[in-house]
Design an enzyme around this catalytic site. Structure first.
Site, PDB file in Angstrom:
ATOM      1  N   SER A  92       0.785  -1.090  -0.091  1.00 51.81           N
ATOM      2  CA  SER A  92       0.036  -0.099  -0.110  1.00 51.81           C
ATOM      3  C   SER A  92       0.933   1.408  -0.077  1.00 51.81           C
ATOM      4  CB  SER A  92      -1.017   0.223   1.301  1.00 51.81           C
ATOM      5  OG  SER A  92      -0.267  -0.190   2.312  1.00 51.81           O
ATOM      6  N   HIS A 120      -2.488  -2.834  -6.522  1.00 55.83           N
ATOM      7  CA  HIS A 120      -2.852  -2.503  -5.237  1.00 55.83           C
ATOM      8  C   HIS A 120      -4.326  -2.885  -4.995  1.00 55.83           C
ATOM      9  CE1 HIS A 120      -3.839   0.605  -1.897  1.00 55.83           C
ATOM     10  NE2 HIS A 120      -3.362  -0.597  -1.407  1.00 55.83           N
ATOM     11  N   GLU A 156      -5.359  -0.365  -8.344  1.00 56.78           N
ATOM     12  CA  GLU A 156      -4.531   0.669  -8.759  1.00 56.78           C
ATOM     13  C   GLU A 156      -3.261  -0.216  -9.401  1.00 56.78           C
ATOM     14  OE1 GLU A 156      -4.640   4.467  -5.699  1.00 56.78           O
ATOM     15  OE2 GLU A 156      -3.534   2.707  -5.052  1.00 56.78           O
ATOM     16  N   ASN A 196      -4.587   6.052  -1.009  1.00 59.03           N
ATOM     17  CA  ASN A 196      -4.043   6.045   0.197  1.00 59.03           C
ATOM     18  C   ASN A 196      -3.397   7.485   0.393  1.00 59.03           C
ATOM     19  OD1 ASN A 196      -4.796   3.913   1.247  1.00 59.03           O
ATOM     20  ND2 ASN A 196      -3.047   2.663   0.998  1.00 59.03           N
TER      21      ASN A 196
HETATM   22  N1  3HC Z   1     -15.980 -10.843   1.192  1.00 58.69           N
HETATM   23  C1  3HC Z   1     -16.886 -11.098   0.148  1.00 58.69           C
HETATM   24  N2  3HC Z   1     -18.056 -10.389   0.046  1.00 58.69           N
HETATM   25  C2  3HC Z   1     -18.305  -9.583   1.233  1.00 58.69           C
HETATM   26  C3  3HC Z   1     -17.233  -9.387   2.095  1.00 58.69           C
HETATM   27  C4  3HC Z   1     -16.153 -10.105   2.073  1.00 58.69           C
HETATM   28  N3  3HC Z   1     -15.214  -9.966   3.151  1.00 58.69           N
HETATM   29  N4  3HC Z   1     -17.672  -8.260   3.074  1.00 58.69           N
HETATM   30  C5  3HC Z   1     -19.200  -8.067   2.585  1.00 58.69           C
HETATM   31  N5  3HC Z   1     -19.356  -8.381   1.421  1.00 58.69           N
HETATM   32  C6  3HC Z   1     -20.476  -8.420   0.527  1.00 58.69           C
HETATM   33  C7  3HC Z   1     -21.675  -8.683   1.129  1.00 58.69           C
HETATM   34  O1  3HC Z   1     -21.759 -10.246   0.773  1.00 58.69           O
HETATM   35  C8  3HC Z   1     -22.795  -7.890   0.445  1.00 58.69           C
HETATM   36  O2  3HC Z   1     -23.080  -8.450  -0.754  1.00 58.69           O
HETATM   37  P1  3HC Z   1     -24.463  -8.205  -1.235  1.00 58.69           P
HETATM   38  O3  3HC Z   1     -24.986  -6.511  -1.150  1.00 58.69           O
HETATM   39  O4  3HC Z   1     -24.486  -8.571  -2.633  1.00 58.69           O
HETATM   40  O5  3HC Z   1     -25.439  -8.794  -0.506  1.00 58.69           O
HETATM   41  C9  3HC Z   1     -22.077  -6.539   0.521  1.00 58.69           C
HETATM   42  O6  3HC Z   1     -20.469  -6.798   0.497  1.00 58.69           O
HETATM   43  C10 3HC Z   1     -22.397  -5.810   1.636  1.00 58.69           C
HETATM   44  O7  3HC Z   1     -21.780  -6.362   2.741  1.00 58.69           O
HETATM   45  P2  3HC Z   1     -22.891  -6.347   4.174  1.00 58.69           P
HETATM   46  O8  3HC Z   1     -24.336  -6.191   3.927  1.00 58.69           O
HETATM   47  O9  3HC Z   1     -22.584  -7.669   4.929  1.00 58.69           O
HETATM   48  O10 3HC Z   1     -22.330  -5.036   4.969  1.00 58.69           O
HETATM   49  P3  3HC Z   1     -22.174  -3.733   4.404  1.00 58.69           P
HETATM   50  O11 3HC Z   1     -23.231  -3.282   3.569  1.00 58.69           O
HETATM   51  O12 3HC Z   1     -21.739  -2.992   5.693  1.00 58.69           O
HETATM   52  O13 3HC Z   1     -20.863  -3.427   3.437  1.00 58.69           O
HETATM   53  C11 3HC Z   1     -18.445  -3.123   3.391  1.00 58.69           C
HETATM   54  C12 3HC Z   1     -19.656  -3.986   4.094  1.00 58.69           C
HETATM   55  C13 3HC Z   1     -18.571  -3.797   1.722  1.00 58.69           C
HETATM   56  C14 3HC Z   1     -17.150  -3.707   3.813  1.00 58.69           C
HETATM   57  C15 3HC Z   1     -18.937  -1.761   3.185  1.00 58.69           C
HETATM   58  O14 3HC Z   1     -18.850  -1.108   4.523  1.00 58.69           O
HETATM   59  C16 3HC Z   1     -17.830  -0.864   2.701  1.00 58.69           C
HETATM   60  O15 3HC Z   1     -17.585  -0.725   1.386  1.00 58.69           O
HETATM   61  N6  3HC Z   1     -16.940  -0.321   3.416  1.00 58.69           N
HETATM   62  C17 3HC Z   1     -15.832   0.537   2.939  1.00 58.69           C
HETATM   63  C18 3HC Z   1     -14.695  -0.482   2.621  1.00 58.69           C
HETATM   64  C19 3HC Z   1     -13.237   0.287   1.996  1.00 58.69           C
HETATM   65  O16 3HC Z   1     -13.349   1.471   1.873  1.00 58.69           O
HETATM   66  N7  3HC Z   1     -12.245  -0.425   1.529  1.00 58.69           N
HETATM   67  C20 3HC Z   1     -11.110   0.146   1.365  1.00 58.69           C
HETATM   68  C21 3HC Z   1     -10.194   0.259   2.694  1.00 58.69           C
HETATM   69  S1  3HC Z   1      -8.494   1.104   2.242  1.00 58.69           S
HETATM   70  C22 3HC Z   1      -7.778  -0.147   1.668  1.00 58.69           C
HETATM   71  O17 3HC Z   1      -8.136  -1.315   1.644  1.00 58.69           O
HETATM   72  C23 3HC Z   1      -6.458   0.176   1.091  1.00 58.69           C
HETATM   73  C24 3HC Z   1      -5.300  -0.267   1.959  1.00 58.69           C
HETATM   74  O18 3HC Z   1      -4.104  -0.135   1.372  1.00 58.69           O
HETATM   75  C25 3HC Z   1      -5.306   0.416   3.320  1.00 58.69           C
END
Ligand code: 3HC
Length: 285
Positions: A119, A140, A152, A190
């Site tokens: 990252s 990424h 990315e 990031n």
């Molecule tokens: N694997 C597979 N599918 C998943 C999952 C996982 N780990 N977690 C959630 N899902 C799916 C669910 O099955 C659901 O699918 P559906 O809508 O088709 O039924 C959908 O995602 C939504 O999940 P939930 O209803 O259980 O929960 P939420 O609506 O609260 O969503 C979330 C969870 C997708 C994690 C949402 O909160 C989100 O998008 N959060 C932001 C995540 C984010 O910003 N990520 C980037 C982080 S930064 C990064 O990674 C970079 C690094 O370098 C730091």
């Protein structure tokens, strides 16, 4: 070059997610971990994610079996030797990554591409310890990999156009939208996301609002799926702190400086969801 066989180093949160999407895209996947315990845990995560997809009717049992059958787990690095691309998603420690790449370079076929999921560490430095810096780039992904639509694709000064194009096509075949960027700390996401998370922690520290109000403000005011503090718990406070340190070291800009509250929480072991406690308490979930 068409990517048919994908090697992955590291079966953690990111490596297992990349394995799942690559296998779903019809590619053969070999995923390597350093020991059986980590491998078992990572393969279990893939199984659980696929079972959830079956429960939700997005995949049938035969589809789940096919995705799992396409992935072979190993602790032997030599099993990666005939992969077309090796994606690395191991611990964010530059020296550990450099050692791994030096080793991979001696065993993986000459035409193969190497791609790091780092990252914030320097992709250029990783490529430079191999004899294939022109076949080296960053890929990424975002957590959770099966859900987040972005990858990315990171180009260094040494990455060839052919490698960059192959990596882009690979990302698209995994169903991701590709953002191309140069090898700079934090890339695009990031670089913008981390100061936002740090500013939210500073707002909490300064008593601007409660954590719930800060999160609700951004969730409901900007339609973000998670508020910044909830997101920091999700990403990991230790990971956020680590990335902030790298960005601050590079840019010497106060926006990237880790607030004392973040440092204190990391030191206390409050690393977010994975430890059961961050800004919120997850111990009962
Ligand atoms: N694997 C597979 N599918 C998943 C999952 C996982 N780990 N977690 C959630 N899902 C799916 C669910 O099955 C659901 O699918 P559906 O809508 O088709 O039924 C959908 O995602 C939504 O999940 P939930 O209803 O259980 O929960 P939420 O609506 O609260 O969503 C979330 C969870 C997708 C994690 C949402 O909160 C989100 O998008 N959060 C932001 C995540 C984010 O910003 N990520 C980037 C982080 S930064 C990064 O990674 C970079 C690094 O370098 C730091």
């Amino acid at each position: 070059m068409e990517i048919k066989k994908v090697g992955i180093c590291g079966c953690g949160l990111m490596g297992s997610g990349i394995a799942e999407v690559a296998s779903k895209a019809g590619m053969k996947v070999v995923i390597r971990e350093v020991n059986d315990d980590f491998l078992k845990k990572g393969m279990g995560r893939i199984e659980k994610s696929l079972s959830k997809a079956v429960e939700k009717g997005k995949l049938d049992e035969a589809g789940k079996k096919a995705v799992l059958d396409n992935i072979s787990g190993t602790t032997e690095i030599d099993d990666l030797k005939d992969c077309d691309i090796v994606c690395e998603a191991i611990v964010e420690n530059l020296n550990t990554k450099l050692e791994l790449y030096k080793h991979l370079d001696t065993i993986v076929k000459k035409e193969a591409i190497f791609a790091s999921n780092t990252s914030s560490l320097s992709i250029t430095e990783m490529g430079a310890v191999t004899k294939r810096a022109d076949q080296f780039c960053g890929l990424h992904f975002f957590n959770p990999v099966p859900v987040m639509k972005l990858v990315e694709v990171v180009k260094t000064v040494a990455t060839s156009d052919a490698t960059f194009q192959t990596a882009k096509t690979f990302g698209e075949k995994l169903g991701k939208v590709v953002v191309s960027c140069q090898d700079t700390p934090g890339f695009v996401v990031n670089r913008l996301l981390v100061p936002y998370m740090l500013d939210a922690i500073r707002a909490l520290e300064q008593g601007v609002a409660t954590k719930e109000d800060i999160d609700n403000g951004m969730k409901l005011g900007c339609a973000y799926p998670m508020g910044p503090l909830e997101l920091t718990d999700f990403v990991g406070l230790d990971t956020t702190y680590y990335i902030a340190e790298i960005l601050f070291e590079e840019f010497k800009d106060h926006h990237y400086a880790a607030p004392p509250l973040l440092k204190a929480m990391v030191k206390a072991g409050y690393h977010g969801r994975k430890t059961g406690r961050g800004f919120y308490d997850y111990s009962k979930k």
